[in-house]
Design an enzyme around this catalytic site. Structure first.
Site, PDB file in Angstrom:
ATOM      1  N   LYS A 145     -26.601 -56.185  32.312  1.00 15.56           N
ATOM      2  CA  LYS A 145     -27.174 -55.308  31.298  1.00 15.56           C
ATOM      3  C   LYS A 145     -26.963 -55.951  29.928  1.00 15.56           C
ATOM      4  O   LYS A 145     -25.876 -56.489  29.656  1.00 15.56           O
ATOM      5  CB  LYS A 145     -26.486 -53.943  31.329  1.00 15.56           C
TER       6      LYS A 145
ATOM      7  N   ASP B   7     -31.201 -57.052  32.131  1.00 19.71           N
ATOM      8  CA  ASP B   7     -31.937 -55.781  32.043  1.00 19.71           C
ATOM      9  C   ASP B   7     -31.621 -55.165  30.687  1.00 19.71           C
ATOM     10  O   ASP B   7     -30.484 -54.779  30.422  1.00 19.71           O
ATOM     11  CB  ASP B   7     -31.514 -54.847  33.182  1.00 19.71           C
TER      12      ASP B   7
ATOM     13  N   LYS C 270     -38.857 -48.154  41.906  1.00 20.86           N
ATOM     14  CA  LYS C 270     -37.868 -47.087  42.126  1.00 20.86           C
ATOM     15  C   LYS C 270     -38.629 -45.853  42.602  1.00 20.86           C
ATOM     16  O   LYS C 270     -39.485 -45.357  41.868  1.00 20.86           O
ATOM     17  CB  LYS C 270     -37.126 -46.738  40.832  1.00 20.86           C
TER      18      LYS C 270
END
Ligand code: OSB
Ligand code: MG
Length: 369
Positions: free
Chosen positions: A163, A188, A262
């Site tokens: 991240k 990300d 997702k």
């Protein structure tokens, strides 16, 4: 099948330690679960938009209210023969993908159980075992991150996702690349940057990363297309892809070279399959993302990960990575280094543990046809 009973739960699952991203630091995962009953058979669906509208515009308390007031009334007592039929009944309701997903997933669990198959088989997957990667949030000290990465690599994870957010990007990634010159990494950004920050991604472009996941605004396609012309590293869209139509537009505009699938964000398995077909037709490979769901939700991710055009290790993790006890009645465990296997049972192969469901529920609603 006719939907006879629906229960909706709003649940908060405590994390072992906070998960820190560009959208905030989170101590618990809030999700919505649907229990569907028909012909004496019970099935479950879970979607985890989290507790505040920070990842997307949706949040668990809102999803619960939408599910109770607007979705369940359109499904109770209805005869539903396919995921497409279920989606048609919910189509007048705009957005609210996570809430829709909880019902769609429960329908597919019921359908796979009825067919006496594990879900991956019902979806046409290759088998129960899928490749998974490691993921690390923002932490206080770079040394801590380096230790986590080394641990993940030694456990056999084939790629590592990091991240990033402002103040935790270029310097951190340069150091990581120096320490691990040959490992596969991607970042990300969870929509934490704008096109004015293109320089950040041009610097990261030098580090041979596998992809930049959702660098810009959560609902943007055009700026991502512009950024993709400025960097060699492929862009992967997560938040921005909310439907098959958006996926088709992103592919047409060259907004991305990867799509993170997702089921919650897309409104269920039914639209996720459509996005995967759309991406494949456009030559854009996919991989399966996650929202730190329990094994109830992650089992759906495992089934989707067994389908064609999945070309990168997925964000599916063993239970003990993030929580002490899974909400589900059985934990997900590593099958082999870098691999997790779907449960060898019909449907998703698990259900919430009754005690933990009760202990962690914030709200519950029961409806009968
Ligand atoms: O953007 O992929 C994301 C978790 C919560 C919300 C959004 C995201 C994530 C993750 C989870 O990155 C990583 C994982 O499931 O291993
Ligand atoms: Mg993401």
């Amino acid at each position: 099948m006719v939907i006879e009973f629906l229960d909706i739960f709003h649940v908060a699952t405590p994390l072992i330690k906070p998960f820190n991203t560009a959208f905030g630091d989170t101590y618990r995962v809030e999700s919505v679960l649907v229990r569907l009953q028909s012909q004496g058979r019970t099935s479950w669906g879970e979607a985890a938009p989290w507790g505040a509208p920070l990842y997307s515009a949706e949040w668990a308390a809102g999803s619960f209210a939408c599910a109770r007031d607007h979705l369940a009334p359109r499904l109770l007592g209805q005869s539903i023969a396919s995921g497409a039929e279920l989606q048609q009944k919910l189509a007048p309701i705009k957005g609210n993908y996570f809430a829709k997903a909880a019902f769609d997933l429960a329908w597919w669990d019921w359908h796979a159980q009825e067919r006496a198959e594990p879900l991956w088989k019902t979806l046409g997957g290759a088998g129960p075992v899928v490749e998974v990667g490691a993921d690390f949030g923002v932490v206080d000290e770079i040394e801590e991150l380096l230790a986590q990465i080394a641990d993940g690599i030694s456990q056999g994870f084939k790629r590592t996702k990091l991240k990033i957010r402002r103040g935790w990007d270029i310097d951190v990634l340069r150091r990581v690349r120096t320490e691990f010159p040959d490992a596969v990494f991607h970042v990300d950004a969870n929509s934490g940057y704008t096109l004015n920050d293109a320089r950040v991604f041009q610097e990261l472009d030098e580090l041979n990363l596998a992809m930049f996941e959702q660098p810009l605004m959560h609902d943007d396609l055009l700026d991502h297309a512009k950024l993709q012309t400025m960097v060699r590293t492929p862009i992967c869209l997560d938040e921005s892809i909310t439907s098959a139509r958006r996926a088709a537009q992103a592919c047409e505009m060259n907004s991305c070279r990867w799509i993170n699938i997702k089921p919650g964000r897309l409104g269920g398995i039914t639209p996720a399959l459509e996005v995967m077909r759309t991406a494949q037709a456009a030559g854009v490979p996919c991989w399966i993302g996650g929202m730190l769901e329990s094994a109830v939700g992650a089992s759906v991710c495992l089934a989707l990960a067994s389908l064609p055009n999945i070309a990168y290790p997925n964000d599916i993790f063993p239970t003990d990575r993030f929580v002490e006890n899974d909400l589900a009645n059985r934990p997900l465990e590593m099958h082999a280094p870098g691999q997790i296997a779907a449960f060898d049972a019909f449907g998703i192969g698990c259900a919430p543990d009754e005690q933990r469901l009760q202990d962690w529920s914030i709200d519950h609603w029961h409806g009968a046809a």
